[in-house]
Design an enzyme around this catalytic site. Structure first.
Site, PDB file in Angstrom:
ATOM      1  N   HIS A 243      -3.406   5.975   3.608  1.00  0.00           N
ATOM      2  CA  HIS A 243      -4.177   4.788   3.228  1.00  0.00           C
ATOM      3  C   HIS A 243      -3.556   3.501   3.744  1.00  0.00           C
ATOM      4  CE1 HIS A 243      -6.080   1.796   0.518  1.00  0.00           C
ATOM      5  NE2 HIS A 243      -7.082   2.659   0.452  1.00  0.00           N
TER       6      HIS A 243
ATOM      7  N   ASP B  64       0.855  -1.190   0.000  1.00  0.00           N
ATOM      8  CA  ASP B  64       0.000   0.000   0.000  1.00  0.00           C
ATOM      9  C   ASP B  64       0.892   1.241   0.000  1.00  0.00           C
ATOM     10  OD1 ASP B  64      -2.363   1.811   0.886  1.00  0.00           O
ATOM     11  OD2 ASP B  64      -3.260  -0.189   0.808  1.00  0.00           O
TER      12      ASP B  64
ATOM     13  N   SER C 233     -11.316  -1.177   0.549  1.00  0.00           N
ATOM     14  CA  SER C 233      -9.937  -1.120   1.038  1.00  0.00           C
ATOM     15  C   SER C 233      -9.882  -1.525   2.500  1.00  0.00           C
ATOM     16  CB  SER C 233      -9.371   0.298   0.885  1.00  0.00           C
ATOM     17  OG  SER C 233      -8.866   0.505  -0.396  1.00  0.00           O
TER      18      SER C 233
END
Length: 442
Positions: free
Chosen positions: A120, A81, A282
């Site tokens: 994220h 990520d 996600s």
């Protein structure tokens, strides 16, 4: 092959709301990536455990009951990520190794890069395996005793390393550094994928790694699943709301979906330690990746194929599912306790398909090389030239031999005899005429 990726690079499928953090959240959330129009502040509640109380999935999806058997000890989850932040207490002792494949981050993969200011990756990791900040307080992941590998990837035009190459490199690095589970909370706008991913994902499967991927979000412009969610063998996770119904904005659909998990009103720890509320598959993916870690810890004898099989076979049916597997829910809603504790028959093949078979079928021109001789060829002497066949003939018709040695000489002799006989006859006739003429003259 370079593909155009969703949201200009790749969609890190998330939306975010800040919980008691700095007001510049509107600048931190990239609307193009997350698919939302605004963010709102949520006031912290001074309750004894305000954070843990918001993690509804821990109770509703059997995670707390599964902890009686396993908390993920001895299992490594690779988070490919934007990088897992160094500051949050929730990651202290959790991140054991990392790397950067984007060319933009730090060698340990802990410097956030890419979308939503790099937060994220931290949000994803906190759902999978954050430690919590104290007994009964602070955000805790589904597998709070699992280890995390932080692999940072970059997105956008400023990244010099192609996206496909980054993912392929990240997959191999994760496998080589002991990953038991790999989480990919990203998607593309294409069902197909670069051929470099064939070898990278096969490398993971051949080394007994469970690969969990997000299905994508309608809110981010993804109406149907795209790669890597379309790759045979991965466990694709769709998203549902708090009522267990398919999320309108924070999920998508497709025949490759394996299981569903919460994708709305999720919590996540940002790289700087701030807590956010966010939406997206996600977040659904690392919840399932955490469940996979619980299974691998409780049942170390099981291979990746049977870990995936346990997750989908113990999933709870969705109320409005029309089939099994369903294009919105897959095999149903993940049930962590059942996946860890129930008796599930063993299988020998991955229920989510075989990438090796797919490669043989669709890449067969490249997959089957020309045969290479394994021994020195044996030389064989040439055969003698065959006799020219004679055409069959009738004995009543002349042949070459009969003409040459019989008919022609015979005809020559006959003609000569005839000519001689004619000459003799003429001569005799002339003699007779001469005698007759002399007799008459007397």
């Amino acid at each position: 092959m370079r593909r155009r990726l969703t949201a200009a690079a790749a969609a890190l499928v998330a939306t975010a709301l800040l919980v008691g953090a700095a007001p510049e959240i509107d600048d931190q959330v990239d609307v193009e990536h997350v698919g939302v129009d605004e963010t709102t502040e949520v006031e912290e509640t001074p309750a004894p455990d305000p954070v843990r109380a918001k993690e509804y999935w821990l109770d509703d999806y059997g995670v707390e009951d599964a902890w009686k058997s396993s908390k993920g000890a001895g299992v490594r989850i690779a988070v490919i990520d934007t990088g897992v932040g160094r500051e949050p207490e929730e990651f202290q002792g959790a991140v054991v190794d990392g790397t950067d494949v984007s060319g933009m981050g730090s060698p340990d993969g802990r410097t956030p890069v890419g979308a939503v200011d790099g937060n994220h990756g931290s949000w994803v990791a906190s759902l999978a395996a954050s430690r919590g900040t104290g007994k009964g307080t602070g955000m805790i992941g589904v597998a709070p005793e699992a280890e995390i590998l932080s692999i940072s990837v970059g997105f956008g035009s400023s990244v010099t390393v192609p996206f496909d190459e980054q993912i392929a490199t990240a997959m191999r690095w994760a496998v080589d550094h002991g990953a038991d589970v790999i989480n990919l909370s990203l998607t593309t706008n294409s069902a197909g994928w670069d051929e470099s991913w064939d070898d990278a994902f096969l490398y993971a499967f051949e080394n007994d790694v469970v690969v969990v991927v997000a299905a994508g979000n309608r809110g981010s412009g993804t109406s149907r699943v795209g790669a890597p969610a379309t790759i045979p063998g991965v466990l694709t996770v769709a998203g549902v709301d708090r009522n267990g119904e398919a999320s309108v904005e924070a999920s998508t659909q497709g025949i490759t979906i394996g299981v569903s998990a919460p994708s709305e009103e999720l919590l996540g720890v940002s790289a700087d330690g701030d807590l956010v509320q966010w939406n997206g598959t996600s977040g659904a993916a690392p919840i399932v990746a955490g469940v996979a870690a619980l299974i691998r810890s409780a049942h170390p004898e099981l291979d990746a194929v049977n870990v995936i099989n346990r997750i989908i076979r113990t999933a709870r049916p969705a109320d409005d599912a029309t089939a099994v597997p369903d294009p919105l829910y897959g095999y149903g809603l993940v049930d962590a306790e059942a996946a860890v504790t129930e008796d599930v028959p063993l299988v020998s093949v991955n229920p989510m398909g075989s990438l090796a078979d797919w490669v043989r079928l669709y890449r067969r021109a490249d997959a089957i090389p020309a045969p290479v001789p394994t021994a020195t060829p044996v030389e064989i002497a040439p055969l003698p030239r065959a006799e020219v066949p004679t055409r069959p003939s009738s004995p009543l018709l002349p042949s070459r031999e009969t003409l040459l040695y019989g008919s022609l000489p015979l005809m020559g002799g006959t003609m000569g005899g005839i000519l001689i006989a004619l000459g003799v006859t003429v001569a005799v006739r002339r003699i007779r005429l001469a005698r007759a003429s002399r007799t008459s003259s007397r």
